[in-house]
Design an enzyme around this catalytic site. Sequence first.
Site, short mmCIF file in Angstrom:
data_model
loop_
_atom_site.label_atom_id
_atom_site.label_comp_id
_atom_site.label_asym_id
_atom_site.label_seq_id
_atom_site.Cartn_x
_atom_site.Cartn_y
_atom_site.Cartn_z
N GLY A 1 0.84 -1.20 0.00
CA GLY A 1 0.00 0.00 0.00
C GLY A 1 0.87 1.25 0.00
N ARG A 13 -5.39 -2.17 9.25
CA ARG A 13 -5.87 -3.54 9.05
C ARG A 13 -5.77 -4.36 10.33
NH1 ARG A 13 -3.80 -5.46 3.67
NH2 ARG A 13 -1.93 -4.62 4.60
O1 F6P Z 1 -1.53 -1.35 4.84
C1 F6P Z 1 -2.01 -0.11 4.61
C2 F6P Z 1 -3.49 -0.14 4.29
O2 F6P Z 1 -3.87 1.16 3.95
C3 F6P Z 1 -4.37 -0.71 5.40
O3 F6P Z 1 -4.65 0.21 6.41
C4 F6P Z 1 -5.59 -1.14 4.62
O4 F6P Z 1 -6.29 -2.17 5.27
C5 F6P Z 1 -5.00 -1.64 3.34
O5 F6P Z 1 -3.76 -0.97 3.17
C6 F6P Z 1 -5.87 -1.42 2.13
O6 F6P Z 1 -5.23 -1.97 1.04
P1 F6P Z 1 -5.72 -1.81 -0.47
O7 F6P Z 1 -5.47 -0.40 -0.89
O8 F6P Z 1 -4.89 -2.78 -1.22
O9 F6P Z 1 -7.18 -2.13 -0.47
#
Ligand code: F6P
Length: 327
Positions: free
Chosen positions: A14, A175
Amino acid sequence: MDNIRKIAVLTSGGDSPGMNAAIRAVVRSCAYYNRKCVGIYRGFAGLIDGDFKELDARSVKNLVNRGGTFLKSARCKEFRTEEGRKRAMDNLQNEKIDALVVIGGDGSFVGAYVFSREFGFPVVGIPSTIDNDINGTDFTIGYDTALNTVVQAIDKIRDTANSHNRLFLVEVMGRDAGDIALNAGIGAGAEEILIPEQNRGREHLLESLDRSKKSGKTSSIVVIAEGDQIGKNILELADFIQSNLTEYEVRVTVLGHIQRGGAPSCYDRVLASRMGVGAVDALLRGETNVMIGIMHTKIISVPFSEAIKGNNDIDMELIRVADIISI
Ligand code: F6P
């Protein structure tokens, strides 16, 4: 280390505000030490596909203030396979690259750790995630900016909550970690903060909201980390509160990906710059399989094996403060 002449850098997982500043610091450190630098696009996916571009000091101009990552990022399943990692190694060898800097979160470090041990290839990590959930570092790049984004958003929600005497449930990212919820919750003056590290149950929440109402509060904010057990289904939680505390008018806001965007805060820019320089310094000292962290304001190296252990510790003092000031 004279044998480290060409260093590659990628961003993975991310994205988070400050990743560009970290790339810039790696590229400019390479230029400073007279080393070549190669940017790899789309994280480990680009490493497997050979999506490389040489970067010099000027190719990272006007980036320190920009959110996201100009190298792009990806969550790459193929890098979890031996075949994928072998292709990645072949590409690094073909390009005569001697070391790799991985900017990302703990998932990216697991991949980097496996890869580094598998091929004996020098890798250093830079912790970059808004979740602040990596072991061995007080802060990760992007966390401070995300906190400020959340606080600004909740300030706005507070205005409308107050105008209508409403209760707002605000879901924030994290998360497996409650760092964003806890700190932004305190900063924004939340009545209750729900985090995955501490499950007090729904009854506690009802009692607390009931007490707030009786003490004369007209509107309330509850901040909920997305990974929290009670708040996992926020709409269902809103219905539960609404049906048990009928005097409240409940609304829900999910902040979502706005928390990952925007210009990095000054703190994140400085942290990213220090860690980028620290990563190249570490490689040139001959270190590998380490993450650059910050502890008590000092830049340190932490073995990947420690960094990937997971960080579910929460500062109990913060919970105490949140409880006291929300009375
Ligand atoms: O790990 C960072 C994060 O922003 C988490 O807080 C969140 O659950 C996740 O990434 C979301 O990921 P994606 O953008 O792949 O849905």
